[in-house]
Design a protein around this motif. Sequence first.
Motif, PDB file in Angstrom:
ATOM      1  N   SER A  69       0.697  -1.128   0.107  1.00  0.00           N
ATOM      2  CA  SER A  69       0.024  -0.048   0.200  1.00  0.00           C
ATOM      3  C   SER A  69       0.890   1.462   0.040  1.00  0.00           C
ATOM      4  CB  SER A  69      -0.916  -0.107   1.166  1.00  0.00           C
ATOM      5  OG  SER A  69      -0.235   0.056   2.485  1.00  0.00           O
ATOM      6  N   ALA A  70       1.915   1.399   0.817  1.00  0.00           N
ATOM      7  CA  ALA A  70       2.949   2.388   0.756  1.00  0.00           C
ATOM      8  C   ALA A  70       3.469   2.509  -0.665  1.00  0.00           C
ATOM      9  CB  ALA A  70       4.144   2.106   1.661  1.00  0.00           C
ATOM     10  N   LEU A  71       3.912   1.539  -1.519  1.00  0.00           N
ATOM     11  CA  LEU A  71       4.123   1.759  -2.885  1.00  0.00           C
ATOM     12  C   LEU A  71       3.222   2.424  -3.688  1.00  0.00           C
ATOM     13  CD1 LEU A  71       6.872   1.443  -4.488  1.00  0.00           C
ATOM     14  CD2 LEU A  71       6.020  -0.827  -4.906  1.00  0.00           C
ATOM     15  N   LEU A  72       2.284   1.684  -3.774  1.00  0.00           N
ATOM     16  CA  LEU A  72       0.813   2.261  -4.541  1.00  0.00           C
ATOM     17  C   LEU A  72       0.528   3.766  -4.137  1.00  0.00           C
ATOM     18  CD1 LEU A  72      -1.567  -0.825  -4.199  1.00  0.00           C
ATOM     19  CD2 LEU A  72      -0.440   0.294  -6.198  1.00  0.00           C
ATOM     20  N   ALA A  73       0.633   4.025  -2.897  1.00  0.00           N
ATOM     21  CA  ALA A  73       0.368   5.517  -2.681  1.00  0.00           C
ATOM     22  C   ALA A  73       1.563   6.408  -2.897  1.00  0.00           C
ATOM     23  CB  ALA A  73       0.356   5.588  -0.899  1.00  0.00           C
ATOM     24  N   LEU A  74       2.782   5.818  -2.917  1.00  0.00           N
ATOM     25  CA  LEU A  74       3.795   6.730  -3.587  1.00  0.00           C
ATOM     26  C   LEU A  74       3.728   6.933  -4.784  1.00  0.00           C
ATOM     27  CD1 LEU A  74       6.688   7.951  -2.892  1.00  0.00           C
ATOM     28  CD2 LEU A  74       7.602   5.919  -3.135  1.00  0.00           C
ATOM     29  N   THR A  75       3.223   6.060  -5.695  1.00  0.00           N
ATOM     30  CA  THR A  75       3.290   6.060  -7.259  1.00  0.00           C
ATOM     31  C   THR A  75       2.137   7.158  -7.305  1.00  0.00           C
ATOM     32  OG1 THR A  75       3.645   3.735  -7.304  1.00  0.00           O
ATOM     33  CG2 THR A  75       2.628   4.848  -9.051  1.00  0.00           C
ATOM     34  N   ILE A  76       0.889   7.196  -6.514  1.00  0.00           N
ATOM     35  CA  ILE A  76       0.092   8.152  -6.764  1.00  0.00           C
ATOM     36  C   ILE A  76       0.580   9.573  -6.539  1.00  0.00           C
ATOM     37  CG2 ILE A  76      -2.246   9.004  -5.861  1.00  0.00           C
ATOM     38  CD1 ILE A  76      -3.213   6.144  -5.428  1.00  0.00           C
ATOM     39  N   VAL A  77       1.357   9.559  -5.388  1.00  0.00           N
ATOM     40  CA  VAL A  77       1.791  10.869  -4.868  1.00  0.00           C
ATOM     41  C   VAL A  77       2.923  11.439  -6.090  1.00  0.00           C
ATOM     42  CG1 VAL A  77       3.483  11.964  -3.332  1.00  0.00           C
ATOM     43  CG2 VAL A  77       1.716  10.537  -2.379  1.00  0.00           C
ATOM     44  N   ILE A  78       3.621  10.541  -6.547  1.00  0.00           N
ATOM     45  CA  ILE A  78       4.630  10.959  -7.623  1.00  0.00           C
ATOM     46  C   ILE A  78       3.775  11.231  -8.982  1.00  0.00           C
ATOM     47  CG2 ILE A  78       6.288  10.127  -9.489  1.00  0.00           C
ATOM     48  CD1 ILE A  78       7.330   8.320  -7.182  1.00  0.00           C
ATOM     49  N   LEU A  79       2.801  10.704  -9.348  1.00  0.00           N
ATOM     50  CA  LEU A  79       1.919  10.975 -10.673  1.00  0.00           C
ATOM     51  C   LEU A  79       1.384  12.523 -10.389  1.00  0.00           C
ATOM     52  CD1 LEU A  79       0.396   7.528 -11.567  1.00  0.00           C
ATOM     53  CD2 LEU A  79       1.963   8.994 -13.026  1.00  0.00           C
ATOM     54  N   GLY A  80       0.662  12.589  -8.892  1.00  0.00           N
ATOM     55  CA  GLY A  80      -0.028  13.812  -8.889  1.00  0.00           C
ATOM     56  C   GLY A  80       0.809  14.936  -8.696  1.00  0.00           C
ATOM     57  N   SER A  81       2.152  14.723  -8.053  1.00  0.00           N
ATOM     58  CA  SER A  81       3.093  15.964  -7.990  1.00  0.00           C
ATOM     59  C   SER A  81       3.777  16.161  -9.527  1.00  0.00           C
ATOM     60  CB  SER A  81       4.371  15.291  -7.199  1.00  0.00           C
ATOM     61  OG  SER A  81       3.822  14.955  -5.860  1.00  0.00           O
ATOM     62  N   VAL A  82       3.719  15.493 -10.209  1.00  0.00           N
ATOM     63  CA  VAL A  82       4.416  15.748 -11.505  1.00  0.00           C
ATOM     64  C   VAL A  82       2.990  16.799 -12.323  1.00  0.00           C
ATOM     65  CG1 VAL A  82       4.665  15.051 -14.041  1.00  0.00           C
ATOM     66  CG2 VAL A  82       5.558  13.925 -11.937  1.00  0.00           C
ATOM     67  N   SER A  83       2.116  16.436 -12.240  1.00  0.00           N
ATOM     68  CA  SER A  83       0.631  17.237 -12.837  1.00  0.00           C
ATOM     69  C   SER A  83       0.838  18.641 -12.128  1.00  0.00           C
ATOM     70  CB  SER A  83      -0.624  16.445 -12.779  1.00  0.00           C
ATOM     71  OG  SER A  83      -0.983  16.394 -11.176  1.00  0.00           O
ATOM     72  N   ILE A  84       0.744  18.538 -10.916  1.00  0.00           N
ATOM     73  CA  ILE A  84       0.808  20.060 -10.101  1.00  0.00           C
ATOM     74  C   ILE A  84       1.906  20.535 -10.523  1.00  0.00           C
ATOM     75  CG2 ILE A  84       0.669  21.070  -7.984  1.00  0.00           C
ATOM     76  CD1 ILE A  84      -1.803  19.561  -8.718  1.00  0.00           C
ATOM     77  N   PHE A  85       3.251  20.104 -10.749  1.00  0.00           N
ATOM     78  CA  PHE A  85       4.589  20.893 -11.018  1.00  0.00           C
ATOM     79  C   PHE A  85       4.257  21.553 -12.353  1.00  0.00           C
ATOM     80  CE2 PHE A  85       6.748  18.542  -7.540  1.00  0.00           C
ATOM     81  CZ  PHE A  85       6.589  19.621  -6.737  1.00  0.00           C
ATOM     82  N   ILE A  86       3.580  20.676 -13.426  1.00  0.00           N
ATOM     83  CA  ILE A  86       3.362  21.207 -14.681  1.00  0.00           C
ATOM     84  C   ILE A  86       2.341  22.579 -14.464  1.00  0.00           C
ATOM     85  CG2 ILE A  86       2.274  20.822 -16.710  1.00  0.00           C
ATOM     86  CD1 ILE A  86       3.216  17.831 -16.380  1.00  0.00           C
ATOM     87  N   ASP A  87       1.602  22.257 -13.612  1.00  0.00           N
ATOM     88  CA  ASP A  87       0.452  23.507 -13.461  1.00  0.00           C
ATOM     89  C   ASP A  87       1.364  24.661 -13.094  1.00  0.00           C
ATOM     90  OD1 ASP A  87      -2.119  24.909 -13.275  1.00  0.00           O
ATOM     91  OD2 ASP A  87      -1.791  24.634 -10.877  1.00  0.00           O
TER      92      ASP A  87
END
Length: 598
Positions: free
Chosen positions: A274-292
């Motif tokens: 669950s920690a690794l899945l959560a980390l993957t979601i965090v990375i994908l979300g962070s990339v999109s926000i940094f693009i924004d």
Amino acid sequence: MQGLGRSLYHLRVRNQDPTTLIGIVLVVLFGYLIAAPIFLLVTDAFVVQFADQGRAGQPMGELTWYYVERVFFSRISMDVFWRPLMHTALISVSAIAIALTVGVPLGWLMSRTDLPAKKWFSTALIVPYMLPSWTFALAWLTLFKNRTTGGSASWMESLGVTPPDWLAYGFLPITLILALHYTPFFILLFGNALRQFDSSLEDAARSIGAKRGTIARKIILPLMLPSLVSASTLIFAKCLGDFGVAYILGVPVGFDVLATSLFRAISTSQTGMSALLALTIVILGSVSIFIDMYLLRQARRFVVIGSKGSMNRTTALRGWRLPAFGFAMSIFLISAFIPLMALLLTTVMKVPGVFALSNFTLDYWIGTDVGTTALKQGILLTPEFWEVTWNTLWIVGSAALGAGFLGLLVGYVVARTEAKSVATFLRQVTFLPYLVPGIAFAAAYLSMFAVPRGPLPALYGTPIILVLAILADQMPFASRAGISGMMQLGRDPEDAARSVGAGFIRRLTSVVVPIQKGALVSGVMLPFISGIKGLSLVVVLAVPGTEVLTTYALRLVDYGYSQASNAVVLMICVIAFGGTMLVQRLTKSNLSDGLGNK
């Protein structure tokens, strides 16, 4: 004696202006409440957990690639990660495409035309965003559910039509609901950019013979592109962490997204995975926000937008006024009115979708003998409902008050301290939860507080973990309200109070807080509204005894009590919508003037 006198002098100075000291305390506090859980989430993904020692073939606490292999490359990786990732990506891209198609014309109609009832539409068209996204998932079930999952009949079934699975559950309804829920992002971001666009640029192009298509393609679109891509990245980040819609419409037919796959891993106590899945979601979300964030910085380079003396000319729709009004009204009816009316009508029907007078009843609201196992009375007569409502109000209210006060302190320190490193850290750490989808942040808190940590005992199973998690999760709202308010407040009022002997506490309570009342109200009310309607964060952390309204409604959904669950959801909508309108009235603002990014 001279050294003692110098020490006493410095002590008096710090007492008069303890800004940096307060900043250091806030650094420690938010390091513990925000940075530490996220750091622990990262380490849990690469350290052997107690339950996995045998399967990993390594002792507990040792560094491992076991979870990486299990999530990404094992026999179960397709079900655990790759298929949910594909579903998430398809839903996100499709929702963005639909929201773009609907939101851009509405943004133009709202900002640059003489659309009838434009002021009313400015609020009506953003109602879907004011309400929980999963509210509309329940409305969809009310209208289109089939016998696949049992429970009471849908309206379509009552009319003699059995909706196919692809219409009742899965990709199509999830995509449509998320698209309509987040369409206000395009309406507001694109509409606000158009509102600031200088009409003289169009006039100049038209004067040299450019046609409308050429003007739109070569002038308007390039200048509007940052707002369009910004809205798209925000919707993508939101879809990544949206749990409720996919849980209600996807899980019953085995249609998983990343958020529901993470929830299943947490529910089965697979901490490392669950920690690794959560980390993957965090990375994908962070990339999109940094693009924004990058695109917003790029957008500021276009000085012609919002420049001094710019013109914003309204386009007369003439014969298109009625069709434009019909289009806007249709979107309001589909995205807000019809779903809410379906929910409301279902709560007063014995059999959903049957409009005979004998079928109407108030039993699910005030009945004394509903006839179901786990819910014997109407919602308003059920003690558990009022207990959960009280839980919601005090848990979310305490978190919101704490977030508002701490947000104002963060703003004060950032604007006043001489320690730039402290100010920079507070800016960044209080923004960090923005990059983390709610269910991933809940997983981080579960890792952090399921066992004793530092001065705190194990908090899982207590309401304290919910208060702390909601407070930390809402700090991006509260801190930005505090920082923006304090940056506009000069030092003169405080200096005047200091000159007549007022200490720091007196200056804070008598000068800063009264002047920054608007920022404080925003810093409290916005987290309160978001916390009231939020599901992704609390669904992981709430347990029997600490349930809130959103998890209580979800439990009724699981029981198949659609009328009762819809009644609870409507009560959540009333609180969320009423709170939103209260914020607008207290802060003299309007959501049509801008939309928060979280």
